[in-house]
Design a protein around this motif. Structure first.
Motif, PDB file in Angstrom:
ATOM      1  N   GLU A  70       0.838  -1.214   0.000  1.00  0.00           N
ATOM      2  CA  GLU A  70       0.000   0.000   0.000  1.00  0.00           C
ATOM      3  C   GLU A  70       0.865   1.253   0.000  1.00  0.00           C
ATOM      4  OE1 GLU A  70      -3.135   2.617   2.556  1.00  0.00           O
ATOM      5  OE2 GLU A  70      -1.433   1.564   3.425  1.00  0.00           O
ATOM      6  N   ILE A  71       1.960   1.233   0.761  1.00  0.00           N
ATOM      7  CA  ILE A  71       2.865   2.387   0.791  1.00  0.00           C
ATOM      8  C   ILE A  71       3.511   2.584  -0.582  1.00  0.00           C
ATOM      9  CG2 ILE A  71       4.929   3.356   1.853  1.00  0.00           C
ATOM     10  CD1 ILE A  71       4.238   1.533   4.324  1.00  0.00           C
ATOM     11  N   ILE A  72       3.963   1.486  -1.179  1.00  0.00           N
ATOM     12  CA  ILE A  72       4.584   1.562  -2.508  1.00  0.00           C
ATOM     13  C   ILE A  72       3.572   2.083  -3.530  1.00  0.00           C
ATOM     14  CG2 ILE A  72       5.664   0.204  -4.342  1.00  0.00           C
ATOM     15  CD1 ILE A  72       6.677  -1.703  -2.081  1.00  0.00           C
ATOM     16  N   ALA A  73       2.325   1.654  -3.386  1.00  0.00           N
ATOM     17  CA  ALA A  73       1.263   2.142  -4.274  1.00  0.00           C
ATOM     18  C   ALA A  73       1.045   3.638  -4.091  1.00  0.00           C
ATOM     19  CB  ALA A  73      -0.032   1.391  -3.999  1.00  0.00           C
ATOM     20  N   GLY A  74       1.114   4.106  -2.848  1.00  0.00           N
ATOM     21  CA  GLY A  74       0.929   5.532  -2.584  1.00  0.00           C
ATOM     22  C   GLY A  74       1.990   6.375  -3.259  1.00  0.00           C
ATOM     23  N   VAL A  75       3.223   5.903  -3.234  1.00  0.00           N
ATOM     24  CA  VAL A  75       4.314   6.613  -3.903  1.00  0.00           C
ATOM     25  C   VAL A  75       4.067   6.652  -5.403  1.00  0.00           C
ATOM     26  CG1 VAL A  75       6.791   6.602  -4.407  1.00  0.00           C
ATOM     27  CG2 VAL A  75       5.975   6.079  -2.087  1.00  0.00           C
ATOM     28  N   ASP A  79       3.279   9.982  -7.875  1.00  0.00           N
ATOM     29  CA  ASP A  79       4.126  10.255  -9.047  1.00  0.00           C
ATOM     30  C   ASP A  79       3.343  10.231 -10.355  1.00  0.00           C
ATOM     31  OD1 ASP A  79       6.370  10.608  -7.528  1.00  0.00           O
ATOM     32  OD2 ASP A  79       7.160   8.590  -7.839  1.00  0.00           O
ATOM     33  N   GLY A  80       2.026   9.963 -10.263  1.00  0.00           N
ATOM     34  CA  GLY A  80       1.201   9.943 -11.466  1.00  0.00           C
ATOM     35  C   GLY A  80       1.137   8.608 -12.168  1.00  0.00           C
ATOM     36  N   ARG A  81       1.699   7.565 -11.563  1.00  0.00           N
ATOM     37  CA  ARG A  81       1.651   6.225 -12.158  1.00  0.00           C
ATOM     38  C   ARG A  81       0.422   5.494 -11.608  1.00  0.00           C
ATOM     39  NH1 ARG A  81       5.893   3.794  -9.899  1.00  0.00           N
ATOM     40  NH2 ARG A  81       6.706   5.577  -8.726  1.00  0.00           N
ATOM     41  N   HIS A  82      -0.746   5.950 -12.058  1.00  0.00           N
ATOM     42  CA  HIS A  82      -2.002   5.520 -11.452  1.00  0.00           C
ATOM     43  C   HIS A  82      -2.323   4.048 -11.711  1.00  0.00           C
ATOM     44  CE1 HIS A  82      -2.864  10.020 -11.814  1.00  0.00           C
ATOM     45  NE2 HIS A  82      -2.709   9.767 -10.538  1.00  0.00           N
ATOM     46  N   GLU A  83      -2.050   3.568 -12.907  1.00  0.00           N
ATOM     47  CA  GLU A  83      -2.343   2.169 -13.198  1.00  0.00           C
ATOM     48  C   GLU A  83      -1.487   1.241 -12.337  1.00  0.00           C
ATOM     49  OE1 GLU A  83      -4.705   0.680 -14.941  1.00  0.00           O
ATOM     50  OE2 GLU A  83      -5.541   2.701 -15.164  1.00  0.00           O
ATOM     51  N   GLU A  84      -0.223   1.610 -12.170  1.00  0.00           N
ATOM     52  CA  GLU A  84       0.661   0.821 -11.317  1.00  0.00           C
ATOM     53  C   GLU A  84       0.164   0.850  -9.869  1.00  0.00           C
ATOM     54  OE1 GLU A  84       5.288   0.857  -9.688  1.00  0.00           O
ATOM     55  OE2 GLU A  84       4.725   2.079 -11.438  1.00  0.00           O
ATOM     56  N   ALA A  85      -0.248   2.028  -9.421  1.00  0.00           N
ATOM     57  CA  ALA A  85      -0.749   2.162  -8.052  1.00  0.00           C
ATOM     58  C   ALA A  85      -1.997   1.321  -7.842  1.00  0.00           C
ATOM     59  CB  ALA A  85      -1.044   3.626  -7.749  1.00  0.00           C
ATOM     60  N   LEU A  88      -1.056  -2.356  -7.604  1.00  0.00           N
ATOM     61  CA  LEU A  88      -0.426  -2.663  -6.319  1.00  0.00           C
ATOM     62  C   LEU A  88      -1.457  -2.736  -5.191  1.00  0.00           C
ATOM     63  CD1 LEU A  88       2.730  -0.393  -6.657  1.00  0.00           C
ATOM     64  CD2 LEU A  88       2.753  -2.888  -6.418  1.00  0.00           C
ATOM     65  N   LEU A  89      -2.434  -1.834  -5.221  1.00  0.00           N
ATOM     66  CA  LEU A  89      -3.469  -1.861  -4.189  1.00  0.00           C
ATOM     67  C   LEU A  89      -4.345  -3.103  -4.324  1.00  0.00           C
ATOM     68  CD1 LEU A  89      -4.511   1.905  -4.047  1.00  0.00           C
ATOM     69  CD2 LEU A  89      -3.458   0.565  -2.211  1.00  0.00           C
ATOM     70  N   GLU A  90      -4.662  -3.469  -5.551  1.00  0.00           N
ATOM     71  CA  GLU A  90      -5.447  -4.694  -5.744  1.00  0.00           C
ATOM     72  C   GLU A  90      -4.649  -5.922  -5.278  1.00  0.00           C
ATOM     73  OE1 GLU A  90      -6.283  -4.326  -9.876  1.00  0.00           O
ATOM     74  OE2 GLU A  90      -8.128  -3.148  -9.569  1.00  0.00           O
ATOM     75  N   ASP A  91      -3.330  -5.904  -5.531  1.00  0.00           N
ATOM     76  CA  ASP A  91      -2.471  -6.996  -5.049  1.00  0.00           C
ATOM     77  C   ASP A  91      -2.446  -7.030  -3.522  1.00  0.00           C
ATOM     78  OD1 ASP A  91      -1.889  -7.683  -7.644  1.00  0.00           O
ATOM     79  OD2 ASP A  91       0.118  -6.775  -7.650  1.00  0.00           O
ATOM     80  N   SER A  92      -2.421  -5.849  -2.914  1.00  0.00           N
ATOM     81  CA  SER A  92      -2.380  -5.800  -1.453  1.00  0.00           C
ATOM     82  C   SER A  92      -3.665  -6.341  -0.849  1.00  0.00           C
ATOM     83  CB  SER A  92      -2.125  -4.369  -0.963  1.00  0.00           C
ATOM     84  OG  SER A  92      -3.292  -3.567  -1.047  1.00  0.00           O
ATOM     85  N   LEU A  93      -4.796  -6.034  -1.475  1.00  0.00           N
ATOM     86  CA  LEU A  93      -6.085  -6.530  -0.969  1.00  0.00           C
ATOM     87  C   LEU A  93      -6.183  -8.046  -1.146  1.00  0.00           C
ATOM     88  CD1 LEU A  93      -8.350  -3.629  -2.204  1.00  0.00           C
ATOM     89  CD2 LEU A  93      -8.062  -4.337   0.176  1.00  0.00           C
ATOM     90  N   GLU A  94      -5.641  -8.544  -2.263  1.00  0.00           N
ATOM     91  CA  GLU A  94      -5.637  -9.992  -2.472  1.00  0.00           C
ATOM     92  C   GLU A  94      -4.751 -10.683  -1.437  1.00  0.00           C
ATOM     93  OE1 GLU A  94      -4.519 -13.299  -5.929  1.00  0.00           O
ATOM     94  OE2 GLU A  94      -4.530 -11.145  -6.402  1.00  0.00           O
ATOM     95  N   GLN A 107      -8.176   0.073   5.550  1.00  0.00           N
ATOM     96  CA  GLN A 107      -7.272   1.140   5.139  1.00  0.00           C
ATOM     97  C   GLN A 107      -6.938   1.070   3.650  1.00  0.00           C
ATOM     98  OE1 GLN A 107      -3.931   0.771   7.905  1.00  0.00           O
ATOM     99  NE2 GLN A 107      -4.615   2.636   8.927  1.00  0.00           N
ATOM    100  N   HIS A 108      -6.713  -0.145   3.154  1.00  0.00           N
ATOM    101  CA  HIS A 108      -6.338  -0.290   1.749  1.00  0.00           C
ATOM    102  C   HIS A 108      -7.525  -0.012   0.828  1.00  0.00           C
ATOM    103  CE1 HIS A 108      -2.500  -2.834   2.621  1.00  0.00           C
ATOM    104  NE2 HIS A 108      -2.692  -1.875   3.498  1.00  0.00           N
ATOM    105  N   LEU A 109      -8.722  -0.359   1.270  1.00  0.00           N
ATOM    106  CA  LEU A 109      -9.916   0.012   0.501  1.00  0.00           C
ATOM    107  C   LEU A 109     -10.064   1.532   0.456  1.00  0.00           C
ATOM    108  CD1 LEU A 109     -12.382  -2.718   1.811  1.00  0.00           C
ATOM    109  CD2 LEU A 109     -11.565  -2.487  -0.554  1.00  0.00           C
ATOM    110  N   ARG A 110      -9.763   2.181   1.572  1.00  0.00           N
ATOM    111  CA  ARG A 110      -9.774   3.650   1.605  1.00  0.00           C
ATOM    112  C   ARG A 110      -8.806   4.218   0.567  1.00  0.00           C
ATOM    113  NH1 ARG A 110      -6.859   6.002   6.706  1.00  0.00           N
ATOM    114  NH2 ARG A 110      -5.204   4.901   5.592  1.00  0.00           N
ATOM    115  N   SER A 111      -7.599   3.683   0.519  1.00  0.00           N
ATOM    116  CA  SER A 111      -6.602   4.169  -0.424  1.00  0.00           C
ATOM    117  C   SER A 111      -7.041   3.937  -1.867  1.00  0.00           C
ATOM    118  CB  SER A 111      -5.254   3.489  -0.175  1.00  0.00           C
ATOM    119  OG  SER A 111      -4.755   3.823   1.101  1.00  0.00           O
ATOM    120  N   LEU A 112      -7.652   2.790  -2.131  1.00  0.00           N
ATOM    121  CA  LEU A 112      -8.117   2.490  -3.480  1.00  0.00           C
ATOM    122  C   LEU A 112      -9.242   3.432  -3.887  1.00  0.00           C
ATOM    123  CD1 LEU A 112      -7.992   0.783  -6.011  1.00  0.00           C
ATOM    124  CD2 LEU A 112      -9.438  -0.931  -4.887  1.00  0.00           C
TER     125      LEU A 112
END
Length: 351
Positions: A70-75, A79-85, A88-94, A107-112
């Protein structure tokens, strides 16, 4: 945060000395989150999150690996790399599924949901917020539920439902408790909703509360860390800019006292210290820049008179950053409209 970060660093060193991999990884992950979210120090945050993720993988802690994702996704998102983010968030939820860690899931659903709002996927954001609300109800996460309420307000605002946005953000402000993370964001979202419906006094109050709470959060930071935080974290920069716009801008000047003789050199007893409000949020009620400037002239003359002073055209022109002829025309029009505006001749010399 100024107190927490050095303690994280100290705790990390102790855990390394003890050979406690889990403790080391936990400290790295939590410090990484703080550096990303609060300081905008994404280079350090990313390095620490990746290192913590590797340590968690070594000990088989899938839930905490997900925390690092989730932290890596936030970074990536910042940086504007929304698809990557998003990936990563979907991977974190899985990764969280089956771990039983409902708090991280919420928390991760909030970030997504926030990411989806950023990229314009509004309906998807509503769906994710529904899932997050279910987690909060089932696990009784009241503090997280308060923040989710404010985010839902932003979703309503994004689809043009301003009244619903105001209702949700207003209720989130009313529900604030000590346990809500980054409460200044709740105030900030309420400011945005209140501004959209034209509730300007309410909006101004929330913007100033957001700024006050942000300042409290960042208090004690070094100049470099504070500067980075206010420049690299978009919400921080927006809060500071809004508070600046909504805070009256004043200057202090010495003006001739009302009893001072006209012309010639003035001495100390002939001067009065006056605080002039050069800009005020209420000035925005004027659409025309000319009417706005004339409103400021009226206010500044009144403030001078209240302090027992009378300004000259020169004083007013210098304070407003316009020519003396412009102020002269403004005064003539104001007097023609029936206003009493007392001014002296050209600026008197003070000894």
């Amino acid at each position: 945060v100024a107190d927490a970060l050095p303690r994280y660093d100290r705790a990390e060193r102790i855990f390394i000395e003890l050979g406690n991999v889990r403790g080391e990884a936990m400290v790295l992950a939590n410090a990484s989150s703080a550096r990303h979210v609060l300081l905008g120090d994404d280079a350090r945050a990313l390095a620490d999150a990746k290192r913590a993720r590797g340590l968690f993988a070594d000990i088989g802690d899938r839930a905490r690996e997900a925390q690092c994702l989730e932290i890596i996704a936030g970074v990536a998102g910042r940086d504007g790399r929304h698809e990557e983010a998003k990936r990563l968030l979907e991977d974190s939820l899985e990764a969280l599924s089956g771990t039983g860690n409902r708090f991280l899931e919420g928390q991760h659903l909030r970030s997504l949901a926030l990411l989806q709002l950023d990229v314009g996927e509004y309906q998807d954001a509503f769906g994710i917020l529904d899932r997050a609300d279910e987690v909060c109800v089932e696990a009784e996460f009241e503090d997280l539920a308060v923040e989710l309420l404010s985010i839902r307000g932003m979703a309503w605002l994004a689809v043009g439902r301003d009244t619903e946005a105001l209702d949700h953000t207003r209720r989130s402000v009313e529900g604030l408790t000590q346990g809500v993370e980054r409460p200044y964001l709740v105030y900030w979202r309420h400011f945005l909703a209140a501004t959209a419906v034209g509730a300007h006094p309410e909006a101004r109050q929330s913007a100033l509360r957001a700024h006050e709470t942000l300042e409290s959060t960042l208090s004690g930071l070094s100049g470099e860390d504070r500067k980075r935080s206010l420049e690299r974290v978009p919400e921080h920069a927006e809060i500071v800019a809004a508070a600046s716009r909504l805070t009256p801008q004043t200057i202090q000047v010495f003006l001739p006292a009302s009893h001072a003789p006209a012309g010639g050199r003035l001495i100390a007893r002939d001067l009065r210290k006056v605080t002039w409000t050069v800009e005020h949020p209420e000035d925005d009620r004027f659409v025309s820049p000319i009417e706005k400037r004339r409103g400021r002239v009226l206010r500044m003359v009144a403030e001078a008179v209240e302090s027992g002073a009378i300004p000259s055209i020169d004083h007013l022109a210098n304070a407003l950053g316009v020519s003396e002829s412009t102020v002269g025309r403004d005064l003539a029009e104001l007097r023609r409209a029936g206003h009493v505006v007392s001014t002296r001749g050209h600026k008197d010399r003070a000894s």
